[in-house]
Design a protein around this motif. Structure first.
Motif: not given
Length: 455
Positions: A285-297
């Motif tokens: 969660v921490n790492f992917l919060s930093k990138v601009r990609n659309p994110i899924g969970v």
């Protein structure tokens, strides 16, 4: 595709907190950090060109914003776990062909654009419930996907080897090259895709869908009669996504965009966090919060409203439509009971997330022969439950996420042209989880299209 030059994406780390995750709990990670080749592999990955470009990622985020607003529908499909051997033109074209066939049917049923995303070009790793596997008294590391180790049950094969990340990168690059060629070179022509579907509906087992296929056929002939021959009939956008499980790989392929000075994970357009790694204070969660990609969970049946709202705060603090997708995987027996509270809680918060159903992972069973499988009826029932919940709450059911293949495998039980357990012995090919075959994938698309027409 984007006109952005490769040199517009830099590998220099900036002050974006991209390495904070290294100090946090990181589940499901390989034990390869002491491997003699680990540092050289990371260095190689740092220097390789991006697999996707920032402009493409931005465009997908804008497409998903349309889904979040109820003006488009998301279809994602592909292998449970890709293999290096299956990255051939025939196998890739089969998966893309099936995805395009499903998308045409859904586009007509929903009367809106369908955002198409392949579960491909990066889906080479899988979380496992146990670190070790035991057979006949021999215990070895579990198979974690071909980017980590091999499927063969030997000590050498099951060793975690970071060199596999480089093979995964190059295999993903080849897959993307083929995907781009197929979707822009005439393979995706709507008229051809609909003819493929006509072959499906002419099978007596699927005759109930022939009326819908005829309607689509008439619509296309009407456009042709009017002289409509625009590019949208001949080409399509196809995005790729995978679970961002291997943080060493995702970090090594993160680049800083020179236009915005913001980080993009260039391993794929869309990256998701799995049910096993969505800990609120954990590394993924921490790492992917930093990138601009659309994110899924992925959200399983135990997810609480507080957890969902905290995930929104961490991954989408600006409440940006298209940024965050919740992929629910509740199981057919639980979705009608467990999903409503989550949807109501998110609606009350004012957040604009994309709601997608994954009707596969909550419905996995084992049969006496030892195979893992899913019942097609359970898959369909979870899809129905997903739509029923959103209809009752006035929210938008934004998409469908399935594990599927373009091949005629036998891995999931049932369907109108039914697969039985006896067929597994000769036609079960997945190295991990069972997938819908070509016919089952099209059947679920026609069923969802019928539902969308009634909305």
């Amino acid at each position: 595709m984007s006109n952005m030059n490769v040199d517009q994406l830099q590998t220099n780390p900036s002050d974006h907190g991209l390495d904070e995750w290294r100090e946090l709990k990181a589940d499901q990670q390989p034990n390869w950090s002491e491997h003699p080749d680990f540092q050289s592999v990371i260095s190689d990955l740092n220097s390789l060109p991006p697999l996707v470009f920032a402009g493409e990622v931005d465009r997908m985020r804008s497409r998903l914003a349309e889904v979040a607003e109820g003006r488009a529908f998301l279809l994602q499909g592909g292998d449970c776990a890709e293999t290096f051997a299956d990255a051939t033109a025939d196998k890739i074209s089969g998966r893309i062909k099936t995805l395009l066939q499903m998308a045409v049917v859904l586009t007509y049923g929903a009367s809106m654009p369908v955002v198409k995303m392949g579960r491909m070009a990066g889906q080479f790793s899988k979380p496992r419930s146990s670190n070790m596997e035991k057979r006949d008294g021999v215990e070895l590391p579990s198979f974690r996907g071909e980017m980590v180790n091999g499927f063969e049950f030997t000590e050498a094969s099951r060793a975690h080897d970071p060199n596999r990340m480089v093979k995964g990168y190059h295999t993903s690059a080849s897959t993307l090259n083929l995907a781009r060629s197929f979707t822009t070179g005439g393979f995706a022509d709507l008229r051809s895709v609909n003819q493929w579907n006509r072959g499906f509906t002419q099978n007596p087992a699927h005759s109930r869908y022939e009326s819908l296929a005829n309607d689509i056929d008439r619509a296309l002939k009407f456009m042709e009669a009017c002289g409509a021959d625009f590019d949208a009939l001949k080409t399509t956008e196809l995005y790729v996504g995978h679970e961002g499980l291997l943080l060493d790989y995702e970090r090594a392929l993160t680049r800083i965009d020179s236009r915005t000075n913001l980080p993009y994970d260039t391993s794929g357009h869309f990256i998701w966090i799995g049910e096993r790694t969505r800990g609120l204070e954990d590394a993924h969660v921490n790492f992917l919060s930093k990138v601009r990609n659309p994110i899924g969970v992925k959200l399983g049946p135990t997810t609480t409203v507080d957890e969902a709202l905290t995930l929104i705060d961490k991954l989408d603090p600006q409440r940006e439509p298209g940024r965050l997708t919740f992929i629910t995987r509740m199981g057919a027996e639980k979705i009608r009971d467990n999903l409503p509270a989550l949807v109501e809680g998110v609606q009350s918060s004012g957040a604009k997330v994309v709601w997608v159903t994954d009707p596969m992972h909550g419905n996995t069973i084992s049969v006496p022969s030892g195979f893992k499988t899913r019942r097609f009826n359970d898959v369909i029932d979870e899809v129905r439950g997903f739509f029923e919940v959103h209809e009752s709450l006035g929210s938008f059911p934004g998409g469908l996420h399935v594990e599927m293949t373009g091949d005629d495998v036998a891995e999931c039980l049932g369907g109108s042209d039914p697969i039985n357990e006896e067929a597994f012995a000769d036609h079960y090919e997945s190295l991990c989880d069972p997938r819908l075959n070509h016919r089952q994938s099209l059947e679920i698309a026609f069923m969802v299209a019928e539902y969308l027409q009634r909305r």
